[in-house]
Design an enzyme around this catalytic site. Structure first.
Site, mmCIF file in Angstrom:
data_model
loop_
_atom_site.group_PDB
_atom_site.id
_atom_site.type_symbol
_atom_site.label_atom_id
_atom_site.label_comp_id
_atom_site.label_asym_id
_atom_site.label_seq_id
_atom_site.Cartn_x
_atom_site.Cartn_y
_atom_site.Cartn_z
ATOM 1 N N ASN A 9 -86.654 0.598 67.303
ATOM 2 C CA ASN A 9 -85.863 1.740 66.847
ATOM 3 C C ASN A 9 -86.435 2.970 67.550
ATOM 4 O OD1 ASN A 9 -84.654 3.837 65.527
ATOM 5 N ND2 ASN A 9 -85.192 3.158 63.461
ATOM 6 N N ARG A 84 -81.923 -0.816 67.425
ATOM 7 C CA ARG A 84 -81.093 -0.037 66.520
ATOM 8 C C ARG A 84 -80.393 1.046 67.343
ATOM 9 N NH1 ARG A 84 -82.433 5.137 63.059
ATOM 10 N NH2 ARG A 84 -80.556 5.180 61.791
ATOM 11 N N HIS A 173 -76.118 4.049 58.029
ATOM 12 C CA HIS A 173 -76.937 3.159 57.177
ATOM 13 C C HIS A 173 -76.296 1.781 57.027
ATOM 14 C CE1 HIS A 173 -78.787 6.820 54.856
ATOM 15 N NE2 HIS A 173 -79.593 6.449 55.839
ATOM 16 N N LEU A 199 -80.854 5.443 48.863
ATOM 17 C CA LEU A 199 -81.415 6.761 48.566
ATOM 18 C C LEU A 199 -82.819 6.862 49.163
ATOM 19 C CD1 LEU A 199 -80.373 6.833 44.780
ATOM 20 C CD2 LEU A 199 -79.026 7.554 46.768
ATOM 21 N N GLY A 200 -82.914 7.479 50.335
ATOM 22 C CA GLY A 200 -84.211 7.675 50.988
ATOM 23 C C GLY A 200 -84.304 9.131 51.379
ATOM 24 N N GLY A 202 -82.639 10.134 54.107
ATOM 25 C CA GLY A 202 -81.187 10.158 54.254
ATOM 26 C C GLY A 202 -80.606 9.358 53.103
ATOM 27 N N ARG A 231 -80.908 17.531 53.996
ATOM 28 C CA ARG A 231 -79.495 17.748 54.364
ATOM 29 C C ARG A 231 -78.669 18.087 53.133
ATOM 30 N NH1 ARG A 231 -78.670 12.146 57.300
ATOM 31 N NH2 ARG A 231 -80.782 12.086 58.085
ATOM 32 N N ASP A 273 -89.508 15.849 49.073
ATOM 33 C CA ASP A 273 -90.067 14.572 48.644
ATOM 34 C C ASP A 273 -89.869 14.377 47.143
ATOM 35 O OD1 ASP A 273 -92.182 12.668 47.699
ATOM 36 O OD2 ASP A 273 -92.609 12.626 49.849
ATOM 37 N N MET A 274 -89.188 13.299 46.780
ATOM 38 C CA MET A 274 -88.856 13.081 45.370
ATOM 39 C C MET A 274 -90.097 12.955 44.483
ATOM 40 S SD MET A 274 -86.507 12.978 43.137
ATOM 41 C CE MET A 274 -84.856 12.737 43.771
ATOM 42 N N GLY A 321 -86.247 4.475 49.644
ATOM 43 C CA GLY A 321 -87.493 4.911 49.004
ATOM 44 C C GLY A 321 -87.300 5.416 47.574
ATOM 45 N N GLY A 323 -84.319 4.992 45.682
ATOM 46 C CA GLY A 323 -83.591 3.954 44.929
ATOM 47 C C GLY A 323 -84.502 2.830 44.477
ATOM 48 N N GLU A 374 -83.992 -2.957 56.960
ATOM 49 C CA GLU A 374 -83.157 -2.711 58.133
ATOM 50 C C GLU A 374 -83.653 -3.506 59.335
ATOM 51 O OE1 GLU A 374 -83.355 1.506 56.774
ATOM 52 O OE2 GLU A 374 -81.420 1.645 57.789
#
Ligand code: ADP
Length: 391
Positions: A9, A84, A173, A199-200, A202, A231, A273-274, A321, A323, A374
């Site tokens: 990638n 990718r 995705h 949910l990451g 992106g 975003r 960052d969550m 990450g 999710g 992925e």
């Protein structure tokens, strides 16, 4: 290692790699060459004993970085390379074997992904030069969504913009949504109707019916849809003209703010960052709490909208990450869909994190946490294509 596929990638300043065997139990040799083109470029990875290593990369162009990556494969010889590629436009509806014609076609879609496709292609070119005899396969983020019907992929814009300039919704995705929906089918023993939420950093949602994407939240670019790390996701399409007229912002400024300064970071004024936001919200940070609230509401709203694309809803799958690791976010999303008849098993939900796969409902439509893979999906599609060629 059995018939390993090397997954590459290649981004603008980094190259992720993974050597994936066809046996799920074999540990992967994987890593990341990063800060390419700047001082401090380095290669970090994991060896077959699970030990991590870091090496500096003095001449850090993609070709040098790829040579260094080869040196980390511990003498294993890949049977193929899977790349990718972010954007396959309308031409690529599945993975393809790379030849000069395919390279030219990917170059032709550059206008649709000016940041990603040229970097992906640099990796393809360098890898082809290093392995001239090895089959190389392009796996596209967009290909899984080429099954969208026109009513889901067309914008209500003048037809010529679609016909002459390819302006439509493509979705991204794809390898993640394909992987987790196929896994949900296998776990549930059905060809189901799933809403998948990746949910990451992106973020995107997808409606999958019997293995095919029917609609998805990202569009022409990965900016459409959900609130993401930095975003904005959906905004009023009039916002761009408003910012230009009222604030005198240039296109580059608007682009930067919507892609890099918005989302969780913009809303909270603190972080993208969550984990940081959950901690800050627990300590009373109002911006962090609002950011999480908007994020979860928008995920739920998107899932509700995409449910229109399914003849039947069998369940929802969380991945990425956030999710996979944030039970409180999943709980909030489920709570924001009261009319779906979802019943969350709060204890299982709380216990499902850190790469664990699990079913987290206690009745009603199924709720799953399925770690994304992925690289595994790219390796699988690469292997399938090679096998078809030899059949
Ligand atoms: P990318 O899209 O770059 O691959 P990831 O899928 O790794 O990103 O997701 C990154 C996000 O996952 C970050 O917002 C991070 O905070 C979040 N995350 C990771 N672990 C946890 C956790 N234990 N709790 C909450 N959020 C988490």
């Amino acid at each position: 290692m059995h018939a390993p596929v090397l997954v590459i990638n290649c981004g603008s300043s980094s190259i992720k790699y993974a050597l994936v065997s066809d046996s799920p139990d074999t540990p992967r040799l994987a890593g990341l060459a990063e800060r390419l083109g700047s001082p401090g470029a380095r290669l970090r990875g994991t060896d077959s004993g699970g030990e991590t290593f870091t090496r500096s990369l003095p001449e850090a162009d993609p070709a040098t970085a790829l040579e260094a990556i080869l040196g980390c494969l511990e003498g294993q010889h890949p049977v193929a390379v899977g790349h990718r590629i972010v954007h396959g436009g309308e031409r690529f509806t599945r993975a393809v074997l790379i030849d000069d014609d395919v390279v030219a076609a990917i170059e032709a879609t550059e206008a649709l992904a000016p940041l990603h496709n040229p970097a992906n292609l640099e990796g393809v070119k360098a890898t082809r030069a290093l392995f001239p005899d090895l089959p190389q396969v392009a796996v596209f983020d967009t290909a899984f969504h080429q099954s969208l019907p026109p009513h889901a992929y067309r914008y209500a814009l003048p037809e010529a913009l679609y016909r002459d300039h390819g302006i439509r919704r493509y979705g991204f995705h794809g390898t993640s949504h394909a992987h987790v929906s196929a896994r949900a089918d296998a776990l549930a023993g059905i060809q189901g109707g799933w809403l998948t939420a990746h949910l990451g950093n992106g973020c995107s949602t997808c409606a999958v019916w019997q293995g095919k994407s029917r609609d998805t939240s990202m569009g022409l670019t990965p900016l459409e849809g959900l609130v993401m790390g930095t975003r904005s996701g959906d905004v009023d399409p009039g916002l761009h003209a408003h910012l230009a007229r009222q604030l005198g912002w240039t296109l580059a400024e608007i682009d930067r703010v919507l892609n890099r300064d918005s989302g969780l970071l913009g809303l909270s004024g603190l972080s993208n960052d969550m984990r940081t936001l959950e901690q800050a919200a627990a300590e009373g940070h109002a911006g962090a709490a609002l950011a999480i609230e908007v994020f979860c509401y928008r995920v739920a709203k998107s899932l509700a909208a995409l449910s229109c694309a399914l003849p039947r809803l069998d369940g929802i799958v969380f991945t990425g990450g956030i999710g996979e690791n944030a039970p409180r976010v999943r709980e909030r999303v489920v709570a924001a869909l009261p009319h779906f008849g979802l019943v969350l098993d709060t204890a299982t939900n709380a216990a499902t994190a850190h790469g664990r796969e699990g079913r987290i409902d206690a009745g009603g439509p199924q709720l799953w946490v399925i770690p994304t893979d992925e690289e595994g999906r790219i390796a699988l599609e690469t292997r399938q294509l090679i096998e078809e060629r030899h059949a």
